[in-house]
Design an enzyme around this catalytic site. Structure first.
Site, PDB file in Angstrom:
ATOM      1  N   GLU A 125     -35.435   8.671  -0.350  1.00 27.70           N
ATOM      2  CA  GLU A 125     -35.369   8.094   0.994  1.00 27.70           C
ATOM      3  C   GLU A 125     -36.221   6.827   1.139  1.00 27.70           C
ATOM      4  OE1 GLU A 125     -36.894   9.864   5.183  1.00 27.70           O
ATOM      5  OE2 GLU A 125     -35.635  11.198   3.972  1.00 27.70           O
ATOM      6  N   ASP A 126     -37.378   6.799   0.476  1.00 27.79           N
ATOM      7  CA  ASP A 126     -38.369   5.750   0.759  1.00 27.79           C
ATOM      8  C   ASP A 126     -38.729   4.858  -0.418  1.00 27.79           C
ATOM      9  OD1 ASP A 126     -38.536   6.663   3.375  1.00 27.79           O
ATOM     10  OD2 ASP A 126     -40.248   7.957   2.976  1.00 27.79           O
TER      11      ASP A 126
END
Length: 183
Positions: A59-60
């Site tokens: 996600e990051d």
């Protein structure tokens, strides 16, 4: 610590290097370490603890879900994928999907999500003591939407969970939700 857990922690540390937590100067890696520790203390499988370390990597960071599978196997991939938000969607869409996931998923996915939310909300509570209500300005959605989100996770986290399989940290999460959003 088992070799696979060390590898997952090292992988997450490398992936999140240079990232900081919202509203603080704390290195981001402390969050996945705390999530993994919560899962380990609850007696989770090695794969689930690995997913605790890795849950925000896709996600990051620039890593993809295939990188997780290549390094840690299909089960860790499934767990991480189950809790990876699609950042092209709106905040409301992403959080609504997480709530649906909490409602419908198996216990390991529930464990991962609740351990993550417990740590996130603990950080919010600590930051709120330091910053007061200003803490909410660090989020895309303010107090009311955060309250809806965290209370919804609480509302559905026990769906389909036999009481004897519910870890203690679920009740810690419930108490924290009540403390932070009592107003």
């Amino acid at each position: 610590m088992a070799a696979i857990l060390k590898k997952a922690q090292s992988f997450a540390d490398h992936a999140h290097r240079g990232q900081k937590r919202k509203s603080s100067n704390e290195d981001y890696i402390v969050h996945p370490i705390r999530v993994a520790r919560t899962l380990e203390e609850a007696g989770a499988s090695k794969e689930l603890i690995c997913a605790g370390y890795l849950h925000d990597v896709v996600e990051d960071t620039s890593y993809e879900i295939d990188d997780i599978e290549r390094e840690f196997g299909a089960k860790v991939r499934r767990l991480v994928a189950s809790h990876t938000e699609d950042k092209t969607k709106s905040w409301l869409e992403r959080k609504s999907l997480t709530i649906e996931t909490v409602k419908q998923s198996d216990k390991e996915v529930k464990f991962l999500i609740v351990a993550d939310k417990l740590d996130n909300l603990s950080s919010i509570e600590n930051d709120r003591q330091r910053l007061g209500e200003e803490v909410w300005r660090f989020f895309k959605a303010g107090y009311d939407m955060q309250k809806w989100y965290y209370q919804s996770v609480d509302k559905y986290m026990l769906d389909g969970m036999p009481p004897q399989e519910t870890p203690e940290f679920f009740m810690s999460y419930r108490e924290l939700v009540q403390r932070v959003f009592s107003s």
